[in-house]
Design a protein around this motif. Structure first.
Motif, PDB file in Angstrom:
ATOM      1  N   LEU A 230       0.836  -1.273   0.041  1.00 14.38           N
ATOM      2  CA  LEU A 230       0.141   0.069   0.093  1.00 14.38           C
ATOM      3  C   LEU A 230       0.960   1.154   0.083  1.00 14.38           C
ATOM      4  N   MET A 231       0.493   2.289  -0.848  1.00 13.79           N
ATOM      5  CA  MET A 231       1.102   3.565  -1.000  1.00 13.79           C
ATOM      6  C   MET A 231       2.401   3.607  -1.862  1.00 13.79           C
ATOM      7  N   GLU A 232       2.735   2.375  -2.475  1.00 13.90           N
ATOM      8  CA  GLU A 232       3.927   2.207  -3.346  1.00 13.90           C
ATOM      9  C   GLU A 232       3.578   2.067  -4.998  1.00 13.90           C
ATOM     10  N   GLY A 233       2.241   2.070  -4.978  1.00 14.08           N
ATOM     11  CA  GLY A 233       1.851   2.088  -6.543  1.00 14.08           C
ATOM     12  C   GLY A 233       1.240   3.304  -6.683  1.00 14.08           C
ATOM     13  N   ASP A 234       0.064   3.196  -7.877  1.00  9.63           N
ATOM     14  CA  ASP A 234      -0.507   4.262  -8.421  1.00  9.63           C
ATOM     15  C   ASP A 234      -1.844   4.632  -7.854  1.00  9.63           C
ATOM     16  N   VAL A 235      -2.413   3.954  -6.998  1.00  8.87           N
ATOM     17  CA  VAL A 235      -3.625   4.283  -6.589  1.00  8.87           C
ATOM     18  C   VAL A 235      -3.665   5.682  -5.684  1.00  8.87           C
ATOM     19  N   ASP A 236      -4.769   6.678  -6.350  1.00  6.86           N
ATOM     20  CA  ASP A 236      -4.756   7.710  -5.596  1.00  6.86           C
ATOM     21  C   ASP A 236      -5.634   7.618  -4.314  1.00  6.86           C
ATOM     22  N   TRP A 237      -4.940   7.331  -3.251  1.00  7.15           N
ATOM     23  CA  TRP A 237      -5.733   7.062  -1.879  1.00  7.15           C
ATOM     24  C   TRP A 237      -6.515   8.221  -1.330  1.00  7.15           C
ATOM     25  N   PRO A 238      -6.213   9.341  -1.543  1.00  9.00           N
ATOM     26  CA  PRO A 238      -7.170  10.478  -1.079  1.00  9.00           C
ATOM     27  C   PRO A 238      -8.143  10.486  -1.798  1.00  9.00           C
ATOM     28  N   GLU A 239      -8.201  10.434  -3.245  1.00 11.03           N
ATOM     29  CA  GLU A 239      -9.291  10.229  -3.986  1.00 11.03           C
ATOM     30  C   GLU A 239     -10.510   8.848  -3.716  1.00 11.03           C
ATOM     31  N   VAL A 240      -9.772   7.808  -3.428  1.00 10.63           N
ATOM     32  CA  VAL A 240     -10.406   6.756  -3.318  1.00 10.63           C
ATOM     33  C   VAL A 240     -11.452   6.939  -1.819  1.00 10.63           C
ATOM     34  N   ILE A 241     -10.532   7.483  -0.918  1.00 14.34           N
ATOM     35  CA  ILE A 241     -11.387   7.568   0.441  1.00 14.34           C
ATOM     36  C   ILE A 241     -12.243   8.558   0.250  1.00 14.34           C
ATOM     37  N   LYS A 242     -12.132   9.437  -0.456  1.00 16.78           N
ATOM     38  CA  LYS A 242     -13.023  10.678  -0.734  1.00 16.78           C
ATOM     39  C   LYS A 242     -14.402  10.054  -1.411  1.00 16.78           C
TER      40      LYS A 242
ATOM     41  N   SER B   5      -0.571  -1.984   8.459  1.00 16.34           N
ATOM     42  CA  SER B   5      -1.458  -1.468   9.379  1.00 16.34           C
ATOM     43  C   SER B   5      -1.208   0.112   9.387  1.00 16.34           C
ATOM     44  N   GLN B   6       0.090   0.524   9.453  1.00 15.60           N
ATOM     45  CA  GLN B   6       0.550   1.711   9.445  1.00 15.60           C
ATOM     46  C   GLN B   6       0.232   2.506   8.047  1.00 15.60           C
ATOM     47  N   ALA B   7       0.158   1.881   7.094  1.00 15.19           N
ATOM     48  CA  ALA B   7      -0.246   2.612   5.699  1.00 15.19           C
ATOM     49  C   ALA B   7      -1.639   2.793   5.613  1.00 15.19           C
ATOM     50  N   LEU B   8      -2.487   2.025   6.282  1.00 18.12           N
ATOM     51  CA  LEU B   8      -4.015   2.123   6.348  1.00 18.12           C
ATOM     52  C   LEU B   8      -4.225   3.457   7.379  1.00 18.12           C
ATOM     53  N   ASP B   9      -3.308   3.511   8.462  1.00 20.24           N
ATOM     54  CA  ASP B   9      -3.548   4.532   9.289  1.00 20.24           C
ATOM     55  C   ASP B   9      -3.570   5.830   8.695  1.00 20.24           C
ATOM     56  N   LEU B  10      -2.639   5.883   7.615  1.00 17.26           N
ATOM     57  CA  LEU B  10      -2.147   6.959   6.858  1.00 17.26           C
ATOM     58  C   LEU B  10      -3.220   7.243   5.944  1.00 17.26           C
ATOM     59  N   ILE B  11      -3.589   6.243   5.222  1.00 14.38           N
ATOM     60  CA  ILE B  11      -4.843   6.234   4.060  1.00 14.38           C
ATOM     61  C   ILE B  11      -5.980   6.927   4.677  1.00 14.38           C
ATOM     62  N   LEU B  12      -6.322   6.494   5.961  1.00 18.95           N
ATOM     63  CA  LEU B  12      -7.362   6.912   6.677  1.00 18.95           C
ATOM     64  C   LEU B  12      -7.435   8.435   7.343  1.00 18.95           C
ATOM     65  N   GLY B  13      -6.181   9.016   7.419  1.00 20.49           N
ATOM     66  CA  GLY B  13      -5.744  10.237   8.100  1.00 20.49           C
ATOM     67  C   GLY B  13      -5.949   9.980   9.604  1.00 20.49           C
ATOM     68  N   ARG B  14      -5.527   8.777  10.387  1.00 22.86           N
ATOM     69  CA  ARG B  14      -5.495   8.679  11.568  1.00 22.86           C
ATOM     70  C   ARG B  14      -4.016   8.893  12.134  1.00 22.86           C
TER      71      ARG B  14
END
Length: 280
Positions: A227-239, A270-279
């Protein structure tokens, strides 16, 4: 949204109890179990076996987010052999029953395949034939899902089938059951599309979400990365997920397992998910 991780992200030599303990220690709130999950969940499991799994998860302080299975690659709902298709439907019905005992509200089902990319010897089913077989299967399985009050989540996978969000949306609508929806996999669409677009089009049809990341420049199965090493736009996905009102589990499906210090994958995810979720 809650942090979950797939059983397939753990080394195969661990029991479910060991997976639960590691997931909890790493900061996850839930785990997705699978059929099979080593010796703990098999096609031969009885109700008491599933109740033990449920209690073991509760004892560890974890929720069970969903029940997945890789058996649909070997027993496809769109296979040319009617006996194979019936076996696939039997597996789905068994999963629905298992899910009810586990107190899980969704099972993951691969809706079929035109071709299986990782099996060169697999049959190639004409797309239109695959569509009709899959649709008929879902209409047959919907009453069982309604009986057990468990959702069938159809996953978008590399099966050369249901290749666009519009087609997936319309397929689900044709089944016309409140218990048949999408198990949306974020990383699986990167090769041909944008996950945030899929999310907005599928909307309320999304029952569960898998998280993976993918490097589009690689363009094959080796493009799946942490997670976060590829091309997924995580902020846009969560939005997009928040826009459509999704507030369920985000289940990281991380493969392959690391060859050494395999538990590092669990902690890093787990750490990547925290960042993706803004925790954090």
């Amino acid at each position: 949204m809650k942090k979950s991780i797939s059983y397939w992200s753990f080394p195969g030599n661990l029991s479910l109890e060991q997976c639960f303990a590691l997931a909890k220690k790493a900061g996850f709130e839930a785990i997705e179990v699978a059929l099979p999950s080593g010796k703990d969940i098999t096609l031969e499991s009885k109700k008491e076996d599933l109740l033990k799994v449920r209690e073991s998860a509760k004892k560890a302080g974890l929720e069970l987010s969903s029940l997945a299975s890789g058996l649909f690659w070997d027993f496809s709902l769109t296979a040319g052999d009617p006996k194979v298709r019936e076996k696939a439907k039997d597996i789905a019905r068994k999963m629905l029953e298992f899910a009810s005992w586990l107190e899980v509200d969704t099972i993951l089902v691969v809706p079929g395949a035109v071709n299986v990319f990782f099996n060169p010897g697999s049959e190639t089913v004409p797309y239109d034939v695959a569509y009709e077989r899959a649709l008929q299967a879902m209409k047959e399985l919907a009453p069982a899902a309604e009986k057990y009050r468990v959702n069938i989540g159809l996953e978008n996978v590399w099966n050369k089938f249901l290749l666009s969000p519009l087609e997936m949306r319309d397929f689900i609508d044709k089944v016309n059951s409140p218990f048949v929806g999408a198990y949306f996999d974020v990383g699986n669409v990167l090769q041909t599309g944008f996950p945030e677009q899929w999310i907005r089009i599928l909307g309320k049809r999304i029952r569960k979400v898998h998280l993976k990341d993918f490097r589009t420049a690689v363009g094959n199965v080796n493009g799946f990365v942490d997670l976060m090493e590829g091309d997924v736009d995580w902020p846009e996905v969560i939005k997009a997920l928040r826009e459509v009102g999704y507030d369920g589990y985000l289940t990281a499906e991380m493969m392959p397992v690391y060859k050494t210090i395999s538990e590092a994958l669990i902690y890093q995810t787990s750490q990547a998910l925290d960042l993706i979720l803004g925790r954090k």
